[in-house]
Design a protein around this motif. Structure first.
Motif, PDB file in Angstrom:
ATOM      1  N   GLN A 131       0.827  -1.206   0.000  1.00 50.68           N
ATOM      2  CA  GLN A 131       0.000   0.000   0.000  1.00 50.68           C
ATOM      3  C   GLN A 131       0.870   1.268   0.000  1.00 50.68           C
ATOM      4  OE1 GLN A 131      -3.253  -0.330  -0.531  1.00 50.68           O
ATOM      5  NE2 GLN A 131      -2.812  -2.528  -0.541  1.00 50.68           N
ATOM      6  N   ALA A 132       2.016   1.213   0.654  1.00 51.59           N
ATOM      7  CA  ALA A 132       2.937   2.355   0.600  1.00 51.59           C
ATOM      8  C   ALA A 132       3.428   2.577  -0.820  1.00 51.59           C
ATOM      9  CB  ALA A 132       4.111   2.113   1.552  1.00 51.59           C
ATOM     10  N   THR A 180       2.921   6.040  -3.163  1.00 52.45           N
ATOM     11  CA  THR A 180       3.956   6.775  -3.908  1.00 52.45           C
ATOM     12  C   THR A 180       3.616   6.868  -5.385  1.00 52.45           C
ATOM     13  OG1 THR A 180       5.567   5.894  -2.325  1.00 52.45           O
ATOM     14  CG2 THR A 180       6.431   6.892  -4.325  1.00 52.45           C
ATOM     15  N   ARG A 181       3.079   5.799  -5.942  1.00 56.82           N
ATOM     16  CA  ARG A 181       2.745   5.776  -7.367  1.00 56.82           C
ATOM     17  C   ARG A 181       1.602   6.727  -7.701  1.00 56.82           C
ATOM     18  NH1 ARG A 181      -0.668   2.542 -10.564  1.00 56.82           N
ATOM     19  NH2 ARG A 181       0.091   2.271 -12.705  1.00 56.82           N
ATOM     20  N   ARG A 216      12.219  12.511 -10.489  1.00 53.27           N
ATOM     21  CA  ARG A 216      12.080  12.394  -9.034  1.00 53.27           C
ATOM     22  C   ARG A 216      10.970  11.413  -8.649  1.00 53.27           C
ATOM     23  NH1 ARG A 216      12.296  14.078  -3.897  1.00 53.27           N
ATOM     24  NH2 ARG A 216      10.331  14.477  -2.808  1.00 53.27           N
ATOM     25  N   THR A 217       9.775  11.613  -9.203  1.00 56.23           N
ATOM     26  CA  THR A 217       8.661  10.724  -8.842  1.00 56.23           C
ATOM     27  C   THR A 217       8.930   9.291  -9.287  1.00 56.23           C
ATOM     28  OG1 THR A 217       7.111  12.577  -8.990  1.00 56.23           O
ATOM     29  CG2 THR A 217       6.198  10.357  -9.092  1.00 56.23           C
ATOM     30  N   MET A 218       9.540   9.127 -10.461  1.00 56.37           N
ATOM     31  CA  MET A 218       9.849   7.781 -10.947  1.00 56.37           C
ATOM     32  C   MET A 218      10.827   7.072 -10.006  1.00 56.37           C
ATOM     33  SD  MET A 218      11.465   6.666 -14.625  1.00 56.37           S
ATOM     34  CE  MET A 218      12.985   7.557 -14.243  1.00 56.37           C
ATOM     35  N   ASN A 219      11.824   7.785  -9.496  1.00 59.79           N
ATOM     36  CA  ASN A 219      12.762   7.176  -8.554  1.00 59.79           C
ATOM     37  C   ASN A 219      12.092   6.868  -7.219  1.00 59.79           C
ATOM     38  OD1 ASN A 219      15.108   7.132 -10.177  1.00 59.79           O
ATOM     39  ND2 ASN A 219      15.438   9.332  -9.819  1.00 59.79           N
ATOM     40  N   LEU A 220      11.169   7.722  -6.790  1.00 54.86           N
ATOM     41  CA  LEU A 220      10.443   7.439  -5.554  1.00 54.86           C
ATOM     42  C   LEU A 220       9.584   6.183  -5.694  1.00 54.86           C
ATOM     43  CD1 LEU A 220       9.293  11.003  -4.415  1.00 54.86           C
ATOM     44  CD2 LEU A 220      11.051   9.557  -3.365  1.00 54.86           C
ATOM     45  N   SER A 225      11.904   3.190  -5.636  1.00 61.19           N
ATOM     46  CA  SER A 225      12.373   2.938  -4.282  1.00 61.19           C
ATOM     47  C   SER A 225      11.309   2.251  -3.443  1.00 61.19           C
ATOM     48  CB  SER A 225      12.785   4.263  -3.633  1.00 61.19           C
ATOM     49  OG  SER A 225      13.160   4.067  -2.280  1.00 61.19           O
ATOM     50  N   SER A 226      10.066   2.709  -3.574  1.00 60.00           N
ATOM     51  CA  SER A 226       8.985   2.081  -2.819  1.00 60.00           C
ATOM     52  C   SER A 226       8.741   0.643  -3.262  1.00 60.00           C
ATOM     53  CB  SER A 226       7.708   2.909  -2.988  1.00 60.00           C
ATOM     54  OG  SER A 226       6.658   2.372  -2.212  1.00 60.00           O
ATOM     55  N   LYS A 227       8.857   0.377  -4.558  1.00 68.62           N
ATOM     56  CA  LYS A 227       8.683  -0.987  -5.060  1.00 68.62           C
ATOM     57  C   LYS A 227       9.781  -1.906  -4.529  1.00 68.62           C
ATOM     58  CE  LYS A 227       6.616  -4.070  -7.576  1.00 68.62           C
ATOM     59  NZ  LYS A 227       5.250  -4.530  -7.236  1.00 68.62           N
TER      60      LYS A 227
END
Length: 510
Positions: free
Chosen positions: A127-128, A132-133, A184-188, A191-193
């Motif tokens: 869910q986290a 982020t996605r 930035r969002t793609m790296n976040l 990272s979450s995945k």
């Protein structure tokens, strides 16, 4: 007169012959009962304590024969008593649950709360990832507004602009879509995945840890039950010797010193049995806790492994397997990659952010509907607009630079943690392999020691019965035989436990 003496002598010889026959018969009957009274279904192949008492030869007096007969009769009665220690396990097995090692592992994976914790944390991390996605997807909001105001007044404080307040009502929607923030969002999201994958690997590591804990508890309980049987057999053997020495002492054939040594040996055997029973109860409680039971459960543990397998021959193959399969090592790899992605995301905060905006709505209630008070403010009954916005960071007190440096240091620390765990895995696999090999060798040595201890006890018993050996020699032989039997049981189950530990260290999945 001589004829009367001959008749008396003949009667005495007949009585002695009958006594000797009874002694032999009672010896066979008593030993047969003692062997039947101790269940051996789940005992390992360790040599059992031998009852070395045998029918006396013709050189022993008739009083000695009668004493041995009385001792064996008393031993037979104690063995067949319902309150004897050996009868208690048979009564307990009637209300116990049969359990193999495989069944124990399945119950633990089903009931142990730590398994549920690992799975729930993995679901939470998923869910986290979705949270982020969400930054990559469009944001769509709706609004309904109705205003009652002092017609034509303006806001005079709290804002730089001074909008005019008009009485109206309307509804509309807004749309906001990120076009690019230069990674930035793609790296976040990446990272979450990776953190989700790390959590799944941690859940698998928890599962393997529970399997190892179950195997440890199972083998400890099985070993405790086998040691209890050894202790019960020891008590039975020393009880027989104590009865024999007691009767011989009463008939002035042995000294009170012999009886004292026999009593001491019997008391030591009873203490051993009490400790063994306490160990059975404690290991059973530990097994119940691992299986996820909060109530007392009695188990009839079944050992399916009749033959002990040899340890793996090549440790290098095991090390390579562990480096590829260990879930905790995989979790740290994912954490390291996630930290690298997060460092890039923090660095990308220094780049601009470009997003698209859209808005549309209707104004069914407006001032021009009530006499045309302010018709210039609401020319149409609907509104709409679309645009593109670029947000460029210029200076924020070096906040983004500090966050990027922090993430970089944490990524490097994660890499060092991974390297440290890799070294530990290599060490642990090699140590577990050496322990398994040593334990396998100890099984053969302990078996030979138990065999020689049984022979030593048998010879010491024969020497004592013939009056050639002392009670000290017999006591020492009994102690060595008990220690050897216990050592053999320990060696077998410690080797099986070392194999389970080795499987855990190489990351073998249950």
């Amino acid at each position: 007169m001589n004829q009367n003496l001959d008749k008396v002598t003949s009667v005495r010889r007949v009585i002695l012959g009958i006594a000797l026959s009874l002694a032999c018969a009672m010896t066979q009957f008593g030993f047969a009962q003692a062997d039947k009274s101790s269940p051996t279904e789940n005992l390992p192949s360790a040599p059992k304590p031998q009852m070395a008492a045998r029918p006396m030869t013709g050189g022993v007096s008739s009083l000695n024969q009668l004493a041995l007969t009385a001792a064996l009769q008393s031993e037979s009665q104690n063995t067949s008593s319902p309150n004897s220690p050996t009868s208690q396990p048979a009564q307990a097995q009637a209300n116990s649950m049969q359990l193999t090692r495989t069944q124990a592992e399945q119950l633990a994976l089903k009931n142990n709360p730590r398994i549920s914790v690992g799975r729930l944390l993995a679901l939470a991390q998923h869910q986290a990832y979705r949270e982020t996605r969400a930054a990559e997807l469009p944001t769509f909001n709706g609004a309904i507004t109705a205003v009652e105001a002092n017609e034509g007044s303006r806001i005079g404080a709290g804002a730089l602009n001074a909008p005019r307040l008009l009485e109206h009502a309307g509804a509309g929607v807004t749309l906001n879509q990120l076009i690019t923030d230069f990674g930035r969002t793609m790296n976040l999201v990446s990272s979450s995945k990776l953190q989700e994958k790390a959590q799944n690997a941690s859940a698998l590591a928890t599962t393997e840890g529970i399997v190892l804990a179950t195997d440890q508890a199972f083998y400890n309980a099985l070993e405790a039950q086998a040691l209890l049987k050894v202790a019960q057999q020891t008590v039975t053997t020393r009880q027989s010797v104590q009865h024999q020495v007691d009767v011989l002492t009463q008939n002035k054939l042995k000294s009170t010193l012999d009886l004292s040594f026999a009593n001491v040996n019997l008391s030591q055997a009873k203490l051993l049995m009490l400790n063994a029973q306490n160990n059975v109860d404690s290991t059973t409680a530990a097994l119940s806790a691992v299986l996820g039971f909060d109530k007392e459960v009695r188990y009839d543990l079944i050992d399916e492994e009749t033959q002990l397998p040899s340890p793996p021959p090549d440790v290098d193959v095991l090390i390579n397997t562990a480096l590829q399969q260990r879930p905790d090592l995989q979790a740290l790899h994912y954490d390291q990659q996630a930290a690298d992605k997060f460092h890039r995301a923090q660095r990308d905060q220094l780049f601009p952010t470009i997003s698209a905006l859209g808005i549309a709505g209707v104004i069914p209630v407006r001032p021009d509907c009530f006499g045309g008070c302010f018709p210039n403010y609401f020319i149409s009954s609907w509104y709409g607009a679309i645009g593109v916005n670029m947000n460029i960071p210029i200076f924020n007190g070096f906040l983004y630079t500090a966050q990027a440096s922090e993430a970089n240091y944490r990524a490097k620390a994660a890499a060092e943690n991974t390297r440290d765990l890799r070294d530990q895995v290599v060490r642990d696999v090699r140590t577990a392999w050496l322990t398994a090999n040593t334990s396998f060798q100890r099984v053969g040595v302990a078996a030979e020691l138990a065999k020689q201890a049984d022979l030593s006890l048998s010879l010491a018993q024969d020497r004592y019965n013939l009056g050639l050996g002392s009670i000290v020699e017999l006591s020492q032989a009994q102690l060595q035989q008990t220690d050897a039997a216990i050592g053999y049981v320990n060696a077998q189950y410690q080797y099986r436990l070392s194999l389970s530990t080795l499987n855990f260290e190489i990351g073998m999945q249950p």
